[in-house]
Design an enzyme around this catalytic site. Sequence first.
Site, PDB file in Angstrom:
ATOM      1  N   LYS A 207      -1.165 -10.188   7.833  1.00  0.00           N
ATOM      2  CA  LYS A 207      -0.433 -10.545   6.623  1.00  0.00           C
ATOM      3  C   LYS A 207      -1.370 -10.533   5.432  1.00  0.00           C
ATOM      4  CE  LYS A 207       0.431 -14.332   4.859  1.00  0.00           C
ATOM      5  NZ  LYS A 207       0.803 -15.232   3.848  1.00  0.00           N
ATOM      6  N   SER A 208      -0.957  -9.872   4.361  1.00  0.00           N
ATOM      7  CA  SER A 208      -1.634 -10.059   3.094  1.00  0.00           C
ATOM      8  C   SER A 208      -0.642  -9.826   1.971  1.00  0.00           C
ATOM      9  CB  SER A 208      -2.820  -9.102   2.929  1.00  0.00           C
ATOM     10  OG  SER A 208      -3.430  -9.371   1.682  1.00  0.00           O
TER      11      SER A 208
ATOM     12  N   ILE B 177       0.496  -7.360  13.124  1.00  0.00           N
ATOM     13  CA  ILE B 177       1.041  -7.515  11.768  1.00  0.00           C
ATOM     14  C   ILE B 177       0.136  -8.426  10.926  1.00  0.00           C
ATOM     15  CG2 ILE B 177       3.470  -6.968  12.170  1.00  0.00           C
ATOM     16  CD1 ILE B 177       3.916 -10.007  12.644  1.00  0.00           C
TER      17      ILE B 177
ATOM     18  N   TYR C  10      12.082 -16.990   7.558  1.00  0.00           N
ATOM     19  CA  TYR C  10      11.153 -16.846   6.437  1.00  0.00           C
ATOM     20  C   TYR C  10      11.875 -16.995   5.093  1.00  0.00           C
ATOM     21  CZ  TYR C  10       8.141 -14.699  10.054  1.00  0.00           C
ATOM     22  OH  TYR C  10       7.423 -14.426  11.194  1.00  0.00           O
TER      23      TYR C  10
ATOM     24  N   ASN D 158      -6.624  -3.212   5.135  1.00  0.00           N
ATOM     25  CA  ASN D 158      -6.213  -3.513   6.512  1.00  0.00           C
ATOM     26  C   ASN D 158      -5.609  -2.310   7.235  1.00  0.00           C
ATOM     27  OD1 ASN D 158      -7.052  -6.067   5.874  1.00  0.00           O
ATOM     28  ND2 ASN D 158      -5.014  -6.975   5.769  1.00  0.00           N
TER      29      ASN D 158
ATOM     30  N   ARG E  77      -6.140  -5.729  -0.288  1.00  0.00           N
ATOM     31  CA  ARG E  77      -6.364  -6.107   1.118  1.00  0.00           C
ATOM     32  C   ARG E  77      -5.364  -5.412   2.039  1.00  0.00           C
ATOM     33  NH1 ARG E  77      -8.250 -10.881  -1.296  1.00  0.00           N
ATOM     34  NH2 ARG E  77      -6.302 -12.047  -1.202  1.00  0.00           N
TER      35      ARG E  77
ATOM     36  N   ASP F  23       7.812  -6.748   9.133  1.00  0.00           N
ATOM     37  CA  ASP F  23       8.144  -7.799  10.087  1.00  0.00           C
ATOM     38  C   ASP F  23       8.812  -8.960   9.339  1.00  0.00           C
ATOM     39  OD1 ASP F  23       7.609  -8.891  12.978  1.00  0.00           O
ATOM     40  OD2 ASP F  23       7.129 -10.521  11.589  1.00  0.00           O
TER      41      ASP F  23
ATOM     42  N   HIS G  47      12.846 -15.815  18.120  1.00  0.00           N
ATOM     43  CA  HIS G  47      11.614 -16.174  17.398  1.00  0.00           C
ATOM     44  C   HIS G  47      10.700 -17.097  18.204  1.00  0.00           C
ATOM     45  CE1 HIS G  47      10.117 -16.473  12.979  1.00  0.00           C
ATOM     46  NE2 HIS G  47       9.122 -16.430  13.812  1.00  0.00           N
TER      47      HIS G  47
ATOM     48  N   LEU H 167      -5.594 -11.896  12.310  1.00  0.00           N
ATOM     49  CA  LEU H 167      -6.876 -12.206  11.659  1.00  0.00           C
ATOM     50  C   LEU H 167      -7.238 -13.668  11.846  1.00  0.00           C
ATOM     51  CD1 LEU H 167      -6.220 -10.302   8.296  1.00  0.00           C
ATOM     52  CD2 LEU H 167      -7.487  -9.478  10.295  1.00  0.00           C
TER      53      LEU H 167
ATOM     54  N   LYS I  42      14.311 -11.667  13.420  1.00  0.00           N
ATOM     55  CA  LYS I  42      14.250 -12.618  14.535  1.00  0.00           C
ATOM     56  C   LYS I  42      15.356 -13.663  14.431  1.00  0.00           C
ATOM     57  CE  LYS I  42       9.260 -12.085  14.032  1.00  0.00           C
ATOM     58  NZ  LYS I  42       8.955 -12.092  12.600  1.00  0.00           N
TER      59      LYS I  42
END
Length: 277
Positions: free
Chosen positions: A232-233, A230, A51, A242, A238, A46, A109, A191, A76
Amino acid sequence: MTSGPAPKLTLNNGVQIPQLGCGMFKVADAETAVSVALATGYRLIDAAASYGNEAGVGSALAASSLDRSEFFVTSKVPNSAQGRRSALRAFDETVSRLGLDFVDLYLIHWPVPAKDLYVETWEALEEIYASGRARAIGVSNFRAQDLARLAQRTGVVPAVNQIELHPGFVQDELRALHRSMGITTQAWSPLGRGSALLGQSAVTSIARAIGRTPAQVVIRWHVEENHALIPKSTNASRLAENLDVFDFELSAEDHASLSRLAGPGRVGPDPDTFDLH
Ligand code: A2P
């Protein structure tokens, strides 16, 4: 450690999307993050122009031995590029940075209500979709009124609305609207951004009782709600943890207790007002 690939959900145009993906928000070294995610078994990346790391995503994809049909890339339109011509230009820049001929999913977005440009921006996405350079198009952070307005004014129903969603912020009404319109819900910050949700005793006690981690319990809740998500880590173990959520189920009681959590509420920006990037 690699996990089996995530199952897929079918979007309203027949395109299949991996249910679990890896988000690039605030990832400083996207090239390493994507390489690790692909090696771990993730098949959805993603991304977003805002970003600032699409080139790193592209480098990792180029270095991968996976066939293009084996991975799914989302990007996006940044808020700064809303409007037809700007969005078309932003798309060209995104695919160039990603080193791809097409993306699998292209989203607006944020609605940015104060700009009032998302209908026009959506028309640009419809053009991109018609040209085959996005296999599906959708929106992110759209509110019920934004979805209703798009439905009145444009031809293609968004395939996805990617929204903040997690136990303690379950957005029931919006999700019901998605279901009635045939829009797949994709959860960002599934999360709840970490400890405010994962540290709650309602979550940790379920985790302890079934021998899983709090993050796995929360991700499993999403999976059973039939969302795409999605988490995130940037941490390799992790990331693996996940993805390792497809060999157990929550009891009906545990699932319902997660659906009813009172907090943490919204942890990210509010779509009514967010207009940065
Ligand atoms: P990290 O990147 O150090 O793993 P969300 O996806 O809801 O926005 O949450 C992201 C946050 O949750 C990040 O701070 C991330 O930290 C943390 N996180 C991701 N996976 C786990 C996990 N399995 N256990 C604990 N924290 C996690």
